[in-house]
Design an enzyme around this catalytic site. Structure first.
Site, PDB file in Angstrom:
ATOM      1  CG  LEU A  83      -3.076  -7.177   0.855  1.00 26.79           C
ATOM      2  CD1 LEU A  83      -4.083  -6.851  -0.247  1.00 26.79           C
ATOM      3  CD2 LEU A  83      -2.051  -6.059   1.003  1.00 26.79           C
TER       4      LEU A  83
ATOM      5  CE  LYS B 122      -4.131 -16.211  11.174  1.00 26.36           C
ATOM      6  NZ  LYS B 122      -4.212 -15.185  12.180  1.00 26.36           N
TER       7      LYS B 122
ATOM      8  CG  HIS C 284      -8.039 -11.076   3.282  1.00 23.89           C
ATOM      9  ND1 HIS C 284      -8.029 -12.109   4.198  1.00 23.89           N
ATOM     10  CD2 HIS C 284      -6.856 -10.420   3.467  1.00 23.89           C
ATOM     11  CE1 HIS C 284      -6.908 -12.071   4.891  1.00 23.89           C
ATOM     12  NE2 HIS C 284      -6.185 -11.052   4.473  1.00 23.89           N
TER      13      HIS C 284
ATOM     14  CG  ASP D  47      -5.634 -13.289  14.711  1.00 20.32           C
ATOM     15  OD1 ASP D  47      -5.243 -13.389  13.536  1.00 20.32           O
ATOM     16  OD2 ASP D  47      -4.881 -13.026  15.658  1.00 20.32           O
TER      17      ASP D  47
ATOM     18  NE  ARG E 107      -2.139  -1.735   3.408  1.00 24.95           N
ATOM     19  CZ  ARG E 107      -2.478  -1.633   4.682  1.00 24.95           C
ATOM     20  NH1 ARG E 107      -3.544  -0.939   5.029  1.00 24.95           N
ATOM     21  NH2 ARG E 107      -1.748  -2.199   5.616  1.00 24.95           N
TER      22      ARG E 107
END
Length: 201
Positions: free
Chosen positions: A74, A97, A79, A177, A37
């Site tokens: 990312l 993930k 995603h 997460d 980015r």
């Protein structure tokens, strides 16, 4: 034999893990481009990992590079868009993930790849960690009898980036997460048979 050409999207912690893994373990693939980015970060990342091209725009990368696979590393909230762009450019997709922030996003990503005959791979590493693979091998050899319950726990020192602490950018907290690893391993241990029921306890 020609190598599989990979575009890596991301320049953070997990992108470093992926770049190192390609270099050390996946010798029939090569990362040929990286997107960040911040283009300066992408250029620094490319220099550090010996990647030929760096971009600050995903569309520019996809238009300029002849890659086979786009590996998305990312932040979670990016995603969905990145996957749709990769699928739109007819590239296979590997994605960190969690797959997406919502089931609706995930369904759209799956359909975008399926409709074009593209592979969409959720990159779950726990199933291939040596100690977990050893457990699976023991179970499959009949060493412990029939499995009726699986438990898994893990911990670490906390997220690597501030966006992990925001629901809008991370999505689902620690269950999304870290819990995703346990759920993927449970399914792996059960040969990915369909889940019959889910209940909170």
């Amino acid at each position: 034999m020609s190598k599989t050409k990979v575009a890596l999207l991301g320049t953070g912690f997990i992108a470093n893990i992926h770049a190192e893994s390609y270099a050390r373990f996946v010798h029939d693939a090569e990362v040929v481009a990286v997107y960040g980015r911040d283009k300066a970060h992408a250029e620094a990342f490319a220099a550090a990992h010996g990647i030929p091209a760096a971009y600050g725009d995903i569309d520019e990368l996809l238009a300029a590079e002849q890659v086979d696979v786009v590996d998305i590393c990312l932040p979670n909230y990016l995603h969905h868009e990145a996957c749709l762009k990769a699928a739109g450019a007819n590239k296979h997709v590997i994605i960190e993930k969690p797959l997406a922030l919502t089931l609706e996003q995930a369904d759209e990503m799956i359909e975008a790849c399926r409709s074009r005959g593209l592979k969409l791979m959720y990159a779950e590493e726990l199933c291939f960690a040596p100690k977990y693979e050893r457990v699976r091998a023991l179970v499959e050899a009949g060493a412990v009898g029939d499995v009726y319950m699986l438990k898994q726990a893990e911990k670490h020192s906390g997220p690597h980036s501030r966006w992990f602490y925001q629901k809008e950018t991370a999505g689902g907290g620690v269950m999304m997460d870290m819990g995703c690893h346990a759920l993927a391993w449970f399914r792996w241990m059960n040969k990915n048979n369909p889940v019959k029921s889910v209940s909170p306890t």
